[in-house]
Each structure stands twice: as structure tokens, then as C-alpha cells.
Design a protein around this motif. Structure first.
Motif, short mmCIF file in Angstrom:
data_model
loop_
_atom_site.label_atom_id
_atom_site.label_comp_id
_atom_site.label_asym_id
_atom_site.label_seq_id
_atom_site.Cartn_x
_atom_site.Cartn_y
_atom_site.Cartn_z
N PRO A 166 2.27 46.83 -24.87
CA PRO A 166 1.50 45.77 -25.95
C PRO A 166 2.29 46.16 -27.27
O PRO A 166 2.71 47.20 -27.73
CB PRO A 166 0.25 46.50 -26.00
CG PRO A 166 0.16 47.51 -24.85
CD PRO A 166 1.52 47.95 -24.30
N LEU A 167 2.17 45.27 -28.15
CA LEU A 167 2.74 44.94 -29.37
C LEU A 167 2.00 44.05 -30.41
O LEU A 167 1.60 42.85 -29.76
CB LEU A 167 4.27 44.46 -29.44
CG LEU A 167 4.94 44.40 -30.69
CD1 LEU A 167 5.03 45.45 -31.63
CD2 LEU A 167 6.48 44.03 -30.45
N GLN A 220 -8.15 44.13 -22.72
CA GLN A 220 -8.80 44.85 -23.73
C GLN A 220 -7.90 45.93 -24.51
O GLN A 220 -8.28 46.00 -25.58
CB GLN A 220 -9.99 45.79 -22.88
CG GLN A 220 -10.99 45.09 -22.21
CD GLN A 220 -11.69 44.12 -23.17
OE1 GLN A 220 -12.03 44.91 -24.17
NE2 GLN A 220 -11.95 42.77 -22.84
N ASP A 221 -6.70 46.49 -23.94
CA ASP A 221 -5.86 47.46 -24.75
C ASP A 221 -5.39 46.45 -25.90
O ASP A 221 -5.24 46.95 -27.18
CB ASP A 221 -4.80 47.63 -23.79
CG ASP A 221 -5.26 48.80 -22.88
OD1 ASP A 221 -6.27 49.30 -22.97
OD2 ASP A 221 -4.33 49.28 -21.99
N MET A 222 -4.83 45.14 -25.82
CA MET A 222 -4.30 44.51 -26.59
C MET A 222 -5.29 43.93 -27.75
O MET A 222 -5.19 43.85 -28.85
CB MET A 222 -3.48 43.29 -26.04
CG MET A 222 -2.37 43.70 -25.19
SD MET A 222 -1.42 42.32 -24.45
CE MET A 222 -0.74 41.29 -26.29
N GLU A 226 -5.23 45.17 -31.75
CA GLU A 226 -5.14 44.47 -33.02
C GLU A 226 -6.24 45.06 -33.94
O GLU A 226 -5.93 45.21 -35.06
CB GLU A 226 -5.92 43.15 -32.32
CG GLU A 226 -5.05 42.07 -31.74
CD GLU A 226 -4.20 41.12 -32.29
OE1 GLU A 226 -4.95 40.11 -32.72
OE2 GLU A 226 -3.21 41.40 -32.28
N ALA A 227 -7.46 45.65 -33.47
CA ALA A 227 -8.27 46.25 -34.28
C ALA A 227 -7.43 47.64 -35.10
O ALA A 227 -7.81 47.89 -36.25
CB ALA A 227 -9.55 46.45 -33.63
N GLU A 228 -6.80 48.17 -34.37
CA GLU A 228 -6.12 49.48 -34.71
C GLU A 228 -5.05 49.10 -35.65
O GLU A 228 -4.98 49.94 -36.83
CB GLU A 228 -5.59 50.20 -33.62
CG GLU A 228 -4.92 51.67 -33.86
CD GLU A 228 -5.88 52.46 -34.71
OE1 GLU A 228 -5.26 53.68 -34.92
OE2 GLU A 228 -7.01 52.22 -34.65
#
Length: 246
Positions: A166-167, A220-222, A226-228
Motif C-alpha cells: 500500500p502507498l 481497510q489497510d489503505m 490515508e488517515a495515518e
């Protein structure tokens, strides 16, 4: 025979029907879009966080597929230019403009999406990953729904024995286009953080239920990434562990 596309840029491909205005737009985008992208990349100060995940996968020779939301592709394209990545791009006219821009920036492409040419593109991407290339895909493209992680990326990674990486990025000041993907363009003199998530491997023996669970988990990870990214954007930058891009 399937090929990874790296053709010459600038002209609309045969069979692509465009209005006169769209042809003008196409001509401008394919000749100057890459320069605009470079300008945008240089006018925002970029900090990389989690880049070690990318470097570790590449150094080990592990096949991997970078996953970036459609609206957040601009800065990742800039950061990974000239790194010989292979991107999956849709076959419609907007995709053609993106593909030709990518070629000018040192990328290779396979063409197709969930709505058109998908099977051909999946096979070509699987072959590219198996041959040692690192790939990139927009799992909610080409036309959404926004932030919906589609199953194609999971299928490609499993068949190629590849990890999913993820990026995303966040900017302190940006323009948000009124498009389905809410495309983000950092403003001049803004600060941008590029955040890499933890890679996820996919078992070759995973069945349909496991793959669907993984698809939901990647989505959910992505979203969490985004929030992180937004949170870390306003934290002090560690001087050694978070390199900058100029």
C-alpha cells in the motif's frame, strides 16, 4: 503475444475516436503533462516514510504490486520515476494520456482495467511480476467507486506470487478536483508526506473466502494509511529515518 507497452508518445493511437477539442487536449497532455508533473513534484517538499518496505522487497527480488488509490497517484508517480516500474493503465483516452506520460517518466505499462481489456492486462502484469518487475495498480480504478479495493489486484498478486504494497500521500495544502476520485494536486510550497504501508503476502493456496477477506482487509489497510498520512504530516520529521525528495 502480449507485450509490455513502451511505445512512442505524442500521438493518439489508431482506433481511438476523439473530438477536435479532445484531440487538442490529448496532444497537450501527452507532450507537456510529464513536465507539469515534474514541476508539481518539485514545488512541494516531500518526506518519505516507510520507504524501507519498498527497498527491502526490491533488494530481496520479491515480486510486489504497489497499490495506490486513483486520486492519489500524482506524487507516487513522481517519487518512483525512472525506477522501471510497470503500471496498469486503462485503455480509454484518459488512460492513454496517463500511459504516455508514464512512458516519458521511465515507466512501462500494461493496458486494461476491470471494465475493458482486463484479462489481457492481468496476464501481462502477472508475466511482468514473475519476470522480476515491480508493478503498480490503482485498485479503485478506472472509474470507481472511490476507495473500493477491487479483486483484480488480489488475483494478480496471488497468481504472480507477489506481495501487495500500500502507498499513499497527504499534503499540507492542495487542490482537490471535483472528479469521482477527488484527485489531489499539492499546491506550491506545500509539504507532502509519502507513506508506505506494510506489505501483505498472499498464500497460493488461499480460497475464495480467504481472498475476499484479504480484499476487505487491504481496503481497510489503505483507508487507515490515508488517515495515518494525514496524522504524520504534522509530526516533526525524524532527520535520519525519513528521507526527503527534491
Amino acid at each position: 503475444m502480449l507485450k509490455i507497452n513502451n511505445r512512442s508518445v505524442g500521438a493518439a493511437p489508431r482506433g481511438l475516436r476523439l473530438s477536435r477539442w479532445r484531440r487538442i487536449t490529448f496532444w497537450l497532455a501527452t507532450r507537456f503533462g510529464w513536465l507539469a508533473l515534474l514541476l508539481i513534484g518539485h514545488w512541494t517538499r516531500i518526506r518519505l516514510v516507510g520507504r524501507q518496505h519498498f527497498e527491502r522487497l526490491r533488494a530481496s527480488g520479491t515480486p510486489f504490486l504497489i497499490c495506490t488509490w486513483h486520486g492519489k497517484i500524482l506524487i507516487p508517480i513522481f517519487v518512483h520515476r525512472r525506477e522501471n516500474l510497470c503500471g496498469m493503465v486503462s485503455e480509454h483516452s484518459d488512460g492513454e494520456m496517463i500511459a504516455q506520460t508514464l512512458h516519458r517518466l521511465g515507466y512501462r505499462t500494461v493496458r486494461g482495467s476491470s471494465t475493458r481489456g482486463g484479462s489481457r492486462a492481468m496476464i501481462a502484469m502477472i508475466r511482468a511480476l514473475r519476470s522480476g518487475a515491480a508493478g503498480a495498480i490503482m485498485p479503485d480504478g478506472p472509474k470507481g467507486p472511490r476507495h473500493h479495493f477491487k479483486a483484480g489486484a488480489i488475483a494478480i498478486a496471488q497468481k504472480a506470487g507477489a506481495c501487495l504494497l500500500p502507498l499513499t500521500f497527504a499534503s499540507s495544502s492542495c487542490w482537490r478536483l471535483k472528479s469521482w476520485d477527488q484527485f489531489i494536486i499539492p499546491k506550491p510550497f506545500s509539504r507532502t508526506i509519502v507513506l508506505y504501508g506494510e506489505p501483505r503476502a498472499i498464500a497460493a493456496s488461499a480460497g475464495d473466502q480467504q481472498l475476499e477477506a484479504l480484499r476487505q482487509q487491504m481496503e481497510q489497510d489503505m483507508l487507515a494509511l490515508e488517515a495515518e498520512a494525514e496524522r504524520q504530516l504534522f509530526l516533526p520529521a525524524p532527520p535520519q529515518t525519513s528521507p526527503t525528495v527534491t
